[in-house]
Scaffold this active site. Structure first.
Site, PDB file in Angstrom:
ATOM      1  N   GLY A  31       0.871  -1.195   0.000  1.00  0.00           N
ATOM      2  CA  GLY A  31       0.000   0.000   0.000  1.00  0.00           C
ATOM      3  C   GLY A  31       0.896   1.229   0.000  1.00  0.00           C
ATOM      4  N   GLY A  34       0.007   5.089  -1.191  1.00  0.00           N
ATOM      5  CA  GLY A  34      -1.098   5.822  -0.582  1.00  0.00           C
ATOM      6  C   GLY A  34      -0.668   7.008   0.259  1.00  0.00           C
ATOM      7  CB  ILE A  36      -0.274   5.870   5.458  1.00  0.00           C
ATOM      8  CG1 ILE A  36      -1.446   6.496   6.211  1.00  0.00           C
ATOM      9  CG2 ILE A  36       0.768   5.311   6.429  1.00  0.00           C
ATOM     10  CD1 ILE A  36      -2.326   5.488   6.949  1.00  0.00           C
ATOM     11  N   GLY A  37       1.358   5.410   2.859  1.00  0.00           N
ATOM     12  CA  GLY A  37       2.443   4.620   2.269  1.00  0.00           C
ATOM     13  C   GLY A  37       3.606   5.464   1.770  1.00  0.00           C
ATOM     14  NE  ARG A 104     -11.864   6.989  11.014  1.00  0.00           N
ATOM     15  CZ  ARG A 104     -12.016   7.689  12.142  1.00  0.00           C
ATOM     16  NH1 ARG A 104     -13.227   7.913  12.622  1.00  0.00           N
ATOM     17  NH2 ARG A 104     -10.974   8.166  12.775  1.00  0.00           N
ATOM     18  NE  ARG A 110      -9.413   4.600  13.905  1.00  0.00           N
ATOM     19  CZ  ARG A 110      -9.693   5.561  14.799  1.00  0.00           C
ATOM     20  NH1 ARG A 110     -10.797   5.485  15.532  1.00  0.00           N
ATOM     21  NH2 ARG A 110      -8.880   6.587  14.956  1.00  0.00           N
ATOM     22  CB  SER A 141      -5.187  -1.906   6.738  1.00  0.00           C
ATOM     23  OG  SER A 141      -4.031  -2.005   5.945  1.00  0.00           O
ATOM     24  CG  ASP A 173      -4.437   5.278  19.131  1.00  0.00           C
ATOM     25  OD1 ASP A 173      -5.043   6.152  18.498  1.00  0.00           O
ATOM     26  OD2 ASP A 173      -4.608   4.057  18.934  1.00  0.00           O
ATOM     27  CG  HIS A 200      -6.303   2.206  16.111  1.00  0.00           C
ATOM     28  ND1 HIS A 200      -5.779   3.399  16.570  1.00  0.00           N
ATOM     29  CD2 HIS A 200      -6.585   2.410  14.799  1.00  0.00           C
ATOM     30  CE1 HIS A 200      -5.737   4.269  15.584  1.00  0.00           C
ATOM     31  NE2 HIS A 200      -6.233   3.696  14.492  1.00  0.00           N
ATOM     32  CG  MET A 251      -0.808   6.015  10.052  1.00  0.00           C
ATOM     33  SD  MET A 251      -0.917   5.292  11.712  1.00  0.00           S
ATOM     34  CE  MET A 251       0.507   4.218  11.730  1.00  0.00           C
TER      35      MET A 251
HETATM   36  N1  LIG Z   1      -3.506   2.367  12.473  1.00  0.00           N
HETATM   37  C1  LIG Z   1      -3.731   3.665  12.447  1.00  0.00           C
HETATM   38  O1  LIG Z   1      -3.502   4.364  13.464  1.00  0.00           O
HETATM   39  C2  LIG Z   1      -4.218   4.335  11.212  1.00  0.00           C
HETATM   40  C3  LIG Z   1      -4.179   5.740  11.100  1.00  0.00           C
HETATM   41  C4  LIG Z   1      -4.599   6.323   9.931  1.00  0.00           C
HETATM   42  C5  LIG Z   1      -5.094   5.538   8.888  1.00  0.00           C
HETATM   43  N2  LIG Z   1      -5.126   4.185   9.024  1.00  0.00           N
HETATM   44  C6  LIG Z   1      -5.627   3.314   7.941  1.00  0.00           C
HETATM   45  O2  LIG Z   1      -4.605   3.121   6.972  1.00  0.00           O
HETATM   46  C7  LIG Z   1      -5.206   2.749   5.726  1.00  0.00           C
HETATM   47  C8  LIG Z   1      -4.583   3.539   4.578  1.00  0.00           C
HETATM   48  O3  LIG Z   1      -4.879   4.902   4.704  1.00  0.00           O
HETATM   49  P1  LIG Z   1      -4.359   5.966   3.598  1.00  0.00           P
HETATM   50  O4  LIG Z   1      -4.768   7.295   4.087  1.00  0.00           O
HETATM   51  O5  LIG Z   1      -2.948   5.701   3.264  1.00  0.00           O
HETATM   52  O6  LIG Z   1      -5.285   5.538   2.352  1.00  0.00           O
HETATM   53  P2  LIG Z   1      -5.017   5.851   0.787  1.00  0.00           P
HETATM   54  O7  LIG Z   1      -6.300   5.579   0.088  1.00  0.00           O
HETATM   55  O8  LIG Z   1      -4.376   7.172   0.620  1.00  0.00           O
HETATM   56  O9  LIG Z   1      -3.938   4.757   0.387  1.00  0.00           O
HETATM   57  C9  LIG Z   1      -4.230   3.397   0.397  1.00  0.00           C
HETATM   58  C10 LIG Z   1      -3.332   2.715  -0.609  1.00  0.00           C
HETATM   59  O10 LIG Z   1      -3.637   1.322  -0.559  1.00  0.00           O
HETATM   60  C11 LIG Z   1      -3.588   0.867  -1.903  1.00  0.00           C
HETATM   61  N3  LIG Z   1      -4.331  -0.387  -2.030  1.00  0.00           N
HETATM   62  C12 LIG Z   1      -5.668  -0.574  -2.103  1.00  0.00           C
HETATM   63  N4  LIG Z   1      -5.928  -1.885  -2.284  1.00  0.00           N
HETATM   64  C13 LIG Z   1      -4.732  -2.512  -2.290  1.00  0.00           C
HETATM   65  C14 LIG Z   1      -4.346  -3.872  -2.445  1.00  0.00           C
HETATM   66  N5  LIG Z   1      -5.241  -4.848  -2.603  1.00  0.00           N
HETATM   67  N6  LIG Z   1      -3.019  -4.130  -2.432  1.00  0.00           N
HETATM   68  C15 LIG Z   1      -2.107  -3.167  -2.256  1.00  0.00           C
HETATM   69  N7  LIG Z   1      -2.415  -1.871  -2.110  1.00  0.00           N
HETATM   70  C16 LIG Z   1      -3.720  -1.561  -2.146  1.00  0.00           C
HETATM   71  C17 LIG Z   1      -4.166   1.998  -2.734  1.00  0.00           C
HETATM   72  O11 LIG Z   1      -3.805   1.872  -4.105  1.00  0.00           O
HETATM   73  C18 LIG Z   1      -3.527   3.198  -2.050  1.00  0.00           C
HETATM   74  O12 LIG Z   1      -2.285   3.525  -2.644  1.00  0.00           O
HETATM   75  C19 LIG Z   1      -6.694   2.969   5.920  1.00  0.00           C
HETATM   76  O13 LIG Z   1      -7.311   1.733   6.195  1.00  0.00           O
HETATM   77  C20 LIG Z   1      -6.767   3.852   7.149  1.00  0.00           C
HETATM   78  O14 LIG Z   1      -8.001   3.710   7.838  1.00  0.00           O
HETATM   79  C21 LIG Z   1      -4.691   3.587  10.154  1.00  0.00           C
END
Ligand SMILES: NC(=O)c1ccc[n+]([C@@H]2O[C@H](COP(=O)([O-])OP(=O)(O)OC[C@H]3O[C@@H](n4cnc5c(N)ncnc54)[C@H](O)[C@@H]3O)[C@@H](O)[C@H]2O)c1
Length: 338
Positions: A31, A34, A36-37, A104, A110, A141, A173, A200, A251
């Protein structure tokens, strides 16, 4: 630069990045393109602990990898695109970090992400179980309260389950609690450490203010405003971004901090402690976040809840119903998956 990133949660000291002998970790980010990625991969690319950084996503990884590969640090960056390249991206991985999935939008919990993200996490962790069964798996995720049970069930199905290797990343957190407490008390946030236990999501996020270092005290009314602020901090960001996603930069910081702590511990550094949502015997919930002593093989020792105030005990017992339901939802999802 970035020394703050690698601060150990346990004692709130600022430290530089470790340069231990075995700084040759292979880290995969799934991921990686994205919100975060990308910043997470940037922070990982900056670490001398990492020799190979593999970036997997279903979109844009060639560009992200080409961009990061020009940075003058040693980690070799390789991009992998699409399901057929997933196995290759995982070969030899020591640590896999998974921020893949949808974030979200305002008004969503969540748990509303479950339908989409459960399948994504199941598919990605099935590949991990097959291609890097020994790796440490760090799941970002959401909903983390369900995606960790999902990951565990996938590894069990493949006969390669090791509960000491599977982590729900709840570090954000802790980072938020440290920041908010420091703001209220006029402290340097880099020197504050607030353990956050439970899960979480919403009320399952339980900051243990009574165990903060340095020791801090708040009148009950201030405490009852601070706790929900920490619990709802993610929603604060979702609202402010107004449809453009959830926390990504903070994050990425928190995810990098967790990975660096894990790598330090895997490299033999002693006394590395982080909270994380893991398989647990500490409460009646089969998964629970508490401070963990990390070591060469992942979780070395669960340090448990410690001494709670009556108020904190109440928060823990009030979280149990939601926690157990989210865990069961994740387990049932894998049981019914073909
Ligand atoms: N744990 C935490 O504290 C925390 C905090 C913030 C966000 N999150 C979670 O992190 C996740 C990502 O958030 P984001 O803002 O980066 O989202 P985003 O939509 O910006 O990025 C998600 C990425 O995942 C990729 N993706 C989707 N399906 C995929 C698959 N099957 N294989 C590989 N990659 C795939 C997308 O192409 C995209 O690049 C979300 O579920 C969000 O709720 C967790």
């Amino acid at each position: 630069m970035f020394s703050r990133i690698a601060r150990p949660a346990s004692h709130g000291l600022i430290r530089g990045l470790s340069t231990t002998a075995q700084a040759n970790a292979r880290v995969a980010v799934l991921g990686a393109s994205g919100g975060i990625g990308q910043p997470l991969s940037l922070l990982l690319k900056n670490s001398p602990l990492i020799s190979n950084l593999t970036l997997y996503d279903i979109a844009h990884t060639p560009g992200v990898a080409a961009d990061l590969s020009h940075i003058e640090t040693r980690a070799k960056v390789t991009g992998y695109l699409g399901a057929e390249q997933l196995p290759e991206s995982l070969k030899g991985a020591d640590v896999v970090v998974i921020p893949a999935g949808v974030p979200r939008k305002p008004g969503m919990t969540r748990d509303d992400l479950f339908t989409t993200n459960a399948s994504i996490v199941a598919t990605l962790t099935e590949a991990c179980a097959k291609h890097c069964p020994e790796a440490m798996i760090c799941i970002i995720s959401n909903p983390v309260n369900s995606t960790i049970p999902i990951t565990s069930e996938v590894f069990k199905k493949h006969g390669v389950y090791n509960p000491n290797h599977i982590f729900g990343v709840t570090t954000l957190d802790i980072v938020r609690a440290n920041t908010f407490v420091a703001e209220l008390k006029g402290l340097d946030p880099a020197r504050v450490n607030v353990p956050v236990v439970g899960g979480h999501a919403g009320k399952t996020i339980i900051p243990l203010i009574s165990q903060s270092t340095p020791k801090v005290e708040f009148p009950q009314d201030q405490l009852e405003a601070l706790i929900p602020r920490i619990q709802d901090a993610g929603t604060e960001v979702v609202k402010a971004k107004a449809g453009a996603g959830s926390a990504t930069l903070s994050m990425a910081y928190a995810g990098a901090r967790f990975v660096f702590s894990l790598l330090d511990a895997m490299n033999g550094k002693e006394g590395v402690i982080e909270c994380s949502f893991v398989r647990s015997e500490e409460t009646e919930s089969p998964y629970f976040s508490t401070p963990l002593l990390l070591g060469k093989n992942g979780i070395e020792k669960n340090l448990g809840l410690g001494k709670l105030t009556a108020f904190e005990e109440k928060l823990v017992s009030e979280a149990m119903g939601e926690l157990k339901a989210s865990i069961k939802k994740g387990e049932d999802f894998i049981k019914s998956r073909k």
